[in-house]
Scaffold this active site. Structure first.
Site, PDB file in Angstrom:
ATOM      1  N   HIS A  77      -2.442  15.281  24.252  1.00  0.00           N
ATOM      2  CA  HIS A  77      -2.306  16.421  25.162  1.00  0.00           C
ATOM      3  C   HIS A  77      -3.404  16.417  26.224  1.00  0.00           C
ATOM      4  CE1 HIS A  77      -5.493  18.902  23.189  1.00  0.00           C
ATOM      5  NE2 HIS A  77      -5.013  18.466  22.047  1.00  0.00           N
ATOM      6  N   ASP A  79      -4.649  19.077  28.057  1.00  0.00           N
ATOM      7  CA  ASP A  79      -5.552  20.220  28.189  1.00  0.00           C
ATOM      8  C   ASP A  79      -6.698  20.155  27.187  1.00  0.00           C
ATOM      9  OD1 ASP A  79      -3.515  20.670  26.174  1.00  0.00           O
ATOM     10  OD2 ASP A  79      -4.243  22.721  26.002  1.00  0.00           O
ATOM     11  N   ASP A 116     -11.315  16.202  22.201  1.00  0.00           N
ATOM     12  CA  ASP A 116     -10.063  16.752  21.700  1.00  0.00           C
ATOM     13  C   ASP A 116      -9.262  17.243  22.899  1.00  0.00           C
ATOM     14  OD1 ASP A 116      -7.997  18.111  20.434  1.00  0.00           O
ATOM     15  OD2 ASP A 116      -9.258  19.791  19.820  1.00  0.00           O
ATOM     16  N   GLU A 146      -1.433  22.342  24.798  1.00  0.00           N
ATOM     17  CA  GLU A 146      -1.397  22.252  23.335  1.00  0.00           C
ATOM     18  C   GLU A 146      -2.292  23.300  22.692  1.00  0.00           C
ATOM     19  OE1 GLU A 146      -2.772  20.781  19.328  1.00  0.00           O
ATOM     20  OE2 GLU A 146      -3.923  21.231  21.131  1.00  0.00           O
ATOM     21  N   GLU A 147      -3.435  23.553  23.322  1.00  0.00           N
ATOM     22  CA  GLU A 147      -4.462  24.370  22.669  1.00  0.00           C
ATOM     23  C   GLU A 147      -4.142  25.860  22.633  1.00  0.00           C
ATOM     24  OE1 GLU A 147      -6.603  23.072  20.970  1.00  0.00           O
ATOM     25  OE2 GLU A 147      -7.334  21.185  21.794  1.00  0.00           O
ATOM     26  N   ASP A 170      -4.340  12.576  17.843  1.00  0.00           N
ATOM     27  CA  ASP A 170      -5.052  13.855  17.864  1.00  0.00           C
ATOM     28  C   ASP A 170      -5.688  14.217  16.526  1.00  0.00           C
ATOM     29  OD1 ASP A 170      -6.027  16.152  19.030  1.00  0.00           O
ATOM     30  OD2 ASP A 170      -4.152  17.266  18.926  1.00  0.00           O
ATOM     31  N   HIS A 459     -13.676  22.513  19.750  1.00  0.00           N
ATOM     32  CA  HIS A 459     -13.461  23.905  20.173  1.00  0.00           C
ATOM     33  C   HIS A 459     -14.772  24.689  20.265  1.00  0.00           C
ATOM     34  CE1 HIS A 459      -8.986  23.882  18.657  1.00  0.00           C
ATOM     35  NE2 HIS A 459      -9.318  22.810  19.384  1.00  0.00           N
TER      36      HIS A 459
END
Length: 487
Positions: A77, A79, A116, A146-147, A170, A459
């Site tokens: 992904h 983003d 990520d 995705e996030e 991922d 994150h």
């Protein structure tokens, strides 16, 4: 410095990661990275398309001698989670990530790194650009958002992809081969309240919870990390019960997929009680810090005098609101009965906002079992409704059911063992939300697997990617491409 990053091995991977990280790409603001990826594919002379929702698909023919192999989909992904430290000045909408090398790790200065899933994207880019890497026909699938909603995977229509095998890049442990993941649902509670004038003879205080590690609300939910919203509520509840504290504002947490690291509250107490109030909460703060001394050594709880707020929440709402936050489940709800050490169901109380007569609470509930996901979501809904809130469910996405009879799994396990002196990989499901479950709804016959290099602290601003692990992972990728089964 980018020059330090670009000098790392394998250079094709790190160079593409540096190129990607120069492009701002927060979730739901992927316009620039979509354009970047389309230009990348077209400049290589490869078939490049953008679908209706913004996913980018680039197709590359098989190298000579590999035409008889099954077509693969390599997927990551575009983003990234945008989190920064409070004392870091950074604009994710306009700046590229400022990276540096720290021993065996690549980090960012005060922000998330974007490994990520940027390392997965960079891997695919390096293979698409290569002229000497042996591979079957490839469909590169770069999904968006995705996030914060999985909207790219949800929006990808059936029939667009032609591949037989999907390699999702991922996973964040280099000794793990992923065969399943959790689904999730956003739980949002809102209500209004009477924003009344603060009574006479009250003094203001500002309470801050900060210094928590934060992290991935799926992969790290079992680690016993502090949740700033829950810790703040513990302090407020004590102040409310003993000193009739009056609440004016709360600003806690941020993105649903990140364990909240910080919270700030503005409150008022009777002036005659301000000294004893401060002493009582300082004592509770010490207790909390002692409880979390191992998992959260940098936790800070500050109780400081502040200008007295002009307005506060009415007491009847405050009573039920603080009780609801106390009662609402946060953390692991149930461990899997079938897969050892796997979190089955959890909740992250991600965001709490109180201001100007309005309350908003945002949670992310995850589970690998649909019925358990809905059980916890319903429990949260009931808790918040008892406090007079309206509760909305949104962003529902399914989990990915493990297939232990996967053909690509049977190929990858012996390759891993051969490359790593007989060490066996962990074949496991994870508690994160991968896109495979969603993609599988429109592509039920596609054989799917997930893997990747070591990434820690995803994150959060402590996110870091291990250099030696990226080298191990890159060799694994190249060997997998050589051994894709025949049609």
């Amino acid at each position: 410095m980018d020059t330090d990053i670009r000098a790392l091995e394998p250079q094709p991977l790190w160079n593409k990661f540096a190129d990607l990280n120069a492009v701002p790409r927060p979730s739901k603001k992927e316009e620039r990275v979509i354009a970047f990826m389309k230009d990348f594919g077209k400049n290589l002379g490869l078939e490049t398309i953008e679908d209706e929702v913004g996913n980018v698909i680039i197709r590359k023919p098989a190298t000579s001698g590999m035409e008889d192999r099954k077509m693969i989909v390599m997927q990551s992904h575009l983003d990234m989670v945008h989190q920064k430290n409070n004392d870091t000045s950074f604009d994710f909408d306009s700046q590229g990530i400022d990276m540096y090398v720290d021993g065996d790790w690549v980090r960012a200065k005060g922000t998330t790194l974007g490994a990520d899933n940027g390392l997965g994207v960079a891997t695919i880019m390096a293979i698409l650009e290569s002229s000497d890497i042996e591979h079957p026909a490839i469909e590169a699938l770069f999904t968006i958002d995705e996030e914060t909603g999985m909207t790219g995977a949800k929006g990808l229509k059936g029939g667009v992809l032609k591949g037989d095998i999907l390699l999702n890049l991922d996973t964040e442990e280099d000794d793990e081969i992923g065969v399943g993941c959790a689904g999730g649902i956003d739980v949002t509670a809102t209500r209004t309240y009477i924003n009344e004038k603060v009574p006479l003879h009250f003094s203001g205080f500002e309470i801050k919870v900060k210094g928590l590690q934060g992290g991935h609300s799926g992969m790290q939910i079992h680690e016993g990390l502090g949740n700033a919203n829950k810790l703040m509520n513990r302090l407020l509840f004590k102040g409310s019960q003993k000193f009739r504290l009056r609440l004016s504002e709360i600003d806690g947490g941020g993105l649903r997929n990140a364990i909240p690291r910080e919270s700030r509250a503005l409150i008022a107490v009777r002036t005659e009680n301000k000294t004893s109030f401060a002493e009582e909460l300082e004592a509770l703060a010490l207790t909390i810090k002692s409880e979390f001394k191992t998992t959260e050594p940098n936790l800070q709880i500050l109780i400081e005098k502040a200008e007295t707020p002009l307005r506060v929440m009415d007491l009847s709402t405050q009573e039920v609101f603080l009780r609801a936050l106390y009662a609402a489940h946060n953390g692991v709800y149930r461990m899997s009965a079938d897969i050892p050490d796997l979190v089955e169901t959890s909740n992250n109380m991600a965001k709490v906002i109180v201001k100007d007569g309005y309350i908003k609470i945002g949670c992310l509930t995850r589970s690998s079992v649909e019925s358990s996901k809905w059980d916890l979501a319903t429990a949260l809904k009931a808790t918040f409704e008892l406090a007079g809130c309206e509760v909305e469910f949104s962003g529902d996405y399914p989990g990915w059911t493990p297939n232990m009879d996967s053909d690509i799994l049977k190929v990858m396990v012996p390759i891993y063992e051969r490359l790593n002196n007989g060490e066996k990989p962990k074949v496991a499901a994870c508690h994160a939300g991968l896109e495979c479950g969603i993609l599988g709804q429109n592509y039920p016959d596609m054989d799917m697997i997930s893997f990747g290099p070591n990434i820690k602290g995803a994150h959060s601003p402590d996110e870091r990617a291990q250099i030696s692990s990226a080298q191990k992972y890159w060799k694994f990728v190249l060997e997998i491409l050589k051994h894709i089964p025949k049609k």
